[in-house]
Structures are given as structure tokens and as C-alpha cells.
Design an enzyme around this catalytic site. Sequence first.
Site, PDB file in Angstrom:
ATOM      1  N   GLU A 135      -4.963  19.074 -10.895  1.00 50.82           N
ATOM      2  CA  GLU A 135      -5.085  19.287 -12.337  1.00 50.82           C
ATOM      3  C   GLU A 135      -6.465  19.800 -12.759  1.00 50.82           C
ATOM      4  OE1 GLU A 135      -3.502  17.244 -16.432  1.00 50.82           O
ATOM      5  OE2 GLU A 135      -3.880  15.968 -14.707  1.00 50.82           O
ATOM      6  N   ARG A 175       0.814  -1.232   0.000  1.00 50.74           N
ATOM      7  CA  ARG A 175       0.000   0.000   0.000  1.00 50.74           C
ATOM      8  C   ARG A 175       0.839   1.269   0.000  1.00 50.74           C
ATOM      9  NH1 ARG A 175      -2.296  -3.319   3.683  1.00 50.74           N
ATOM     10  NH2 ARG A 175      -4.156  -4.400   2.932  1.00 50.74           N
ATOM     11  N   LYS A 215       3.051  11.933 -10.498  1.00 46.58           N
ATOM     12  CA  LYS A 215       2.224  11.034 -11.311  1.00 46.58           C
ATOM     13  C   LYS A 215       2.976   9.749 -11.618  1.00 46.58           C
ATOM     14  CE  LYS A 215      -0.601  14.293 -13.945  1.00 46.58           C
ATOM     15  NZ  LYS A 215      -0.873  14.753 -15.308  1.00 46.58           N
ATOM     16  N   HIS A 240       7.739  12.253 -28.245  1.00 45.42           N
ATOM     17  CA  HIS A 240       6.845  13.170 -27.533  1.00 45.42           C
ATOM     18  C   HIS A 240       7.270  14.624 -27.756  1.00 45.42           C
ATOM     19  CE1 HIS A 240       4.117  14.628 -24.468  1.00 45.42           C
ATOM     20  NE2 HIS A 240       5.119  15.220 -23.846  1.00 45.42           N
ATOM     21  N   GLU A 299      10.170  20.376 -24.075  1.00 40.04           N
ATOM     22  CA  GLU A 299       9.489  20.715 -22.818  1.00 40.04           C
ATOM     23  C   GLU A 299      10.140  21.944 -22.173  1.00 40.04           C
ATOM     24  OE1 GLU A 299       6.743  19.309 -21.585  1.00 40.04           O
ATOM     25  OE2 GLU A 299       6.599  17.441 -22.724  1.00 40.04           O
ATOM     26  N   HIS A 310      -0.439  15.475 -28.823  1.00 36.68           N
ATOM     27  CA  HIS A 310      -0.981  14.123 -28.590  1.00 36.68           C
ATOM     28  C   HIS A 310      -1.663  13.585 -29.837  1.00 36.68           C
ATOM     29  CE1 HIS A 310      -1.080  14.645 -23.945  1.00 36.68           C
ATOM     30  NE2 HIS A 310      -0.002  13.992 -24.328  1.00 36.68           N
ATOM     31  N   HIS A 356       0.487  20.408 -26.220  1.00 40.29           N
ATOM     32  CA  HIS A 356       0.273  18.973 -26.031  1.00 40.29           C
ATOM     33  C   HIS A 356      -1.023  18.461 -26.642  1.00 40.29           C
ATOM     34  CE1 HIS A 356       3.728  19.180 -23.454  1.00 40.29           C
ATOM     35  NE2 HIS A 356       3.615  17.929 -23.067  1.00 40.29           N
TER      36      HIS A 356
HETATM   37 MG    MG Z   1       4.929  16.372 -22.005  1.00 36.17          MG
END
Ligand code: MG
Length: 348
Positions: free
Chosen positions: A230, A120, A142, A258, A184, A245, A241
Site C-alpha cells: 500500500e 501464530r 487485510k 460505507h 465499490e 471516510h 474514500h
Molecule cells: Mg471501501
Amino acid sequence: MKTVRVDTNTPYDILIERGLLDRSGELVRSVSAAKKACVITDSNVGAIYAERVLTSLKEADFETELFTFPAGESSKRLDTVAAMLSYMADFHMSRGDIVVALGGGVTGDMAGFAAATYMRGIKFVQIPTSLLAQVDSSVGGKTAVDIPQGKNLVGAFHQPCLVIIDPDTLSTLPERFVHDGMAEVIKYGCIKDERLFETLENENALDIIEDIIEICVSIKRDVVNRDEKESGERMLLNFGHTLGHSLEKLYNFEGLSHGEAVAIGMVKIAASGENAGLTEAGTADRIERLCKKNMLPTSDEASAATLAELCQSDKKAGGGSVNLVLLDKIGSSFIRKTPLSELEAFIR
Ligand code: MG
């Protein structure tokens, strides 16, 4: 050594300095009384750096194990994480022990997810070795894996207890990966920091990479701090993005990296903003020049209709509209909710 403090529920430091890899043991020891440390890495990064990190950890009195998985996005699956978890259990790791994620974004995502779920949740340290991971994944907490239905669909928020950035690792990367991260870096200049953007225009980024990494992680830290889940400001980090994407999807995540996709997305959306009178004239040109300086592509044949259609299936498109990130000018950004029905016309 540069230190960026990230104030989440459990605050942690991001340490930046050339050569830190060889001090990783004492640095991990400074945040953990663990007996055991499991280093998780991929086959590429592990072959170059695992030994140095393991040696340093042993010097700091950790019992160590090394889990290596085949490099590449295709490893970012639940069964790889399952193998990690079994490995950690076979190593008899307890709740007080620690995971060390050594590698790029895929490694951080998966090792972080394994640490988030083992018993956990146990502590983990990130040692990001790609520029993209250093400026982007070391803040935000994340973790995720891909499932056949989509990328990053399964994951958890789990903050590292320490991030160790050794910019010397960048010198061993194929150049394309450094360029990938530069997209980025340019993004941070676009959305929040005109001075950073100007610095990138005038200097060779790699000469001052420690400063640049510090600025980027600080910007992301400030944005994420103001918006932990977010909902609002964090969306600004998606500049370039949405269309990026779509392009990645169009080429099945293989044709464009990316960063390459984001570079094209930034130029396109800045040009669209200019056409709509929302963005200062000349902005798209400046972004295009800076991307080209960093060997990044800035255009693609895909039609506005194709891109708009691919946006519709994006998980971030909710309720018939998409949140586009636009610039007033370099260094200043805002969100414009745009109905999907108007998107094609907006980006044409
Ligand atoms: Mg990115």
C-alpha cells in the site's frame, strides 16, 4: 465456474459460481488436509447459511464447530476475537486445522485476524456473502478489529487459502446492502475500467453479477499485486474514500453506510477534479447518474470546511498532506498529493 488466481506469497484461488455454498466442503478439502474446521459467522448470516456449509464440510470428512457472534460492526472488537480464539482452543484445533469465515466484511476481518494469530497463524477460507465483501475484501489479505481509538487499528496481513463466492447469497440480503456493494463496483469502473462502467450504465448488474464480481476482483488483484504494501498504486482503490471516510465519521458510522458515503465521495471528488481542470468535463455527472441508478445518495449538506477538517484526523493523512485519488476520465485514475491547507479550497 469462474476462477481468479491471486499470486501472493502463497497463491490462492477465488471461485465464483451460483450454488457453490453446497460444495464448500469438497472445495475446502481441495486446499486442506485438516481434521477440524471451525466455521465463524454472525447471527444473521449463520441463521440462513451455516447449516448448509456445516453439512457440506461434514460430507468432506471435517469435524466441525460453529462460532456465531452478534451481527453488526459493534461486534468487531478484540473481546469477540478473544472469544473466538478460546473457542478454537476448546475445540482443540491444531496448526493444521482450518477456519472458515462465512459472512460479510466484519466476519472476514475478525475470523481472518483470529486465524492469523491462533498458534501464530493457521489457514483460513473466506466465503464472503455480501457484495461488498465479495468484490472488496476477498483480495488483499487485510484482517482487522476496531479499538475505541479507531476503526481497523489492530490487525494483520493474512491471506486466505481459498475464497468461495456464491452470488446466490446476494438474493437474501436486504437491498440496501447490495447497493452498498455497488458503490465499490462503480469505483472499480471509475479507476480502471471504462468498459465495466459502460456495462453498469447499460445493464442490470444483478443479471450479470458473476461477470462483474470476476472483473472487480481481477482489477483489485492486479492493483494489489503491483503494490503489496500500500505505498503507491493501491491508493487508487481509495477513490471516493477520503471524503467518504470523512462523511462516515461525521455521522458516527451510523447515518451512512460505507458504500453510500463512498458514492457521495466519488461524485464530490470528481466534481472537484473537473473544477480544477484535472478531470474530463461531465465525469461527475456520469458517476452521479450511475450511483442514482443504484439507489445510492450523491450529495450531502456537509461543508468543505467540515470535510477537510475531518480528513485531517484520518489515519491516511500523513505529513500535512493527503493523497487524493482523481480521475483524468472514467477508467483512468491518478494520485495527487494535496497539502491539507489546500484541501478545503480544492473540494469547495
Ligand atoms: Mg471501501
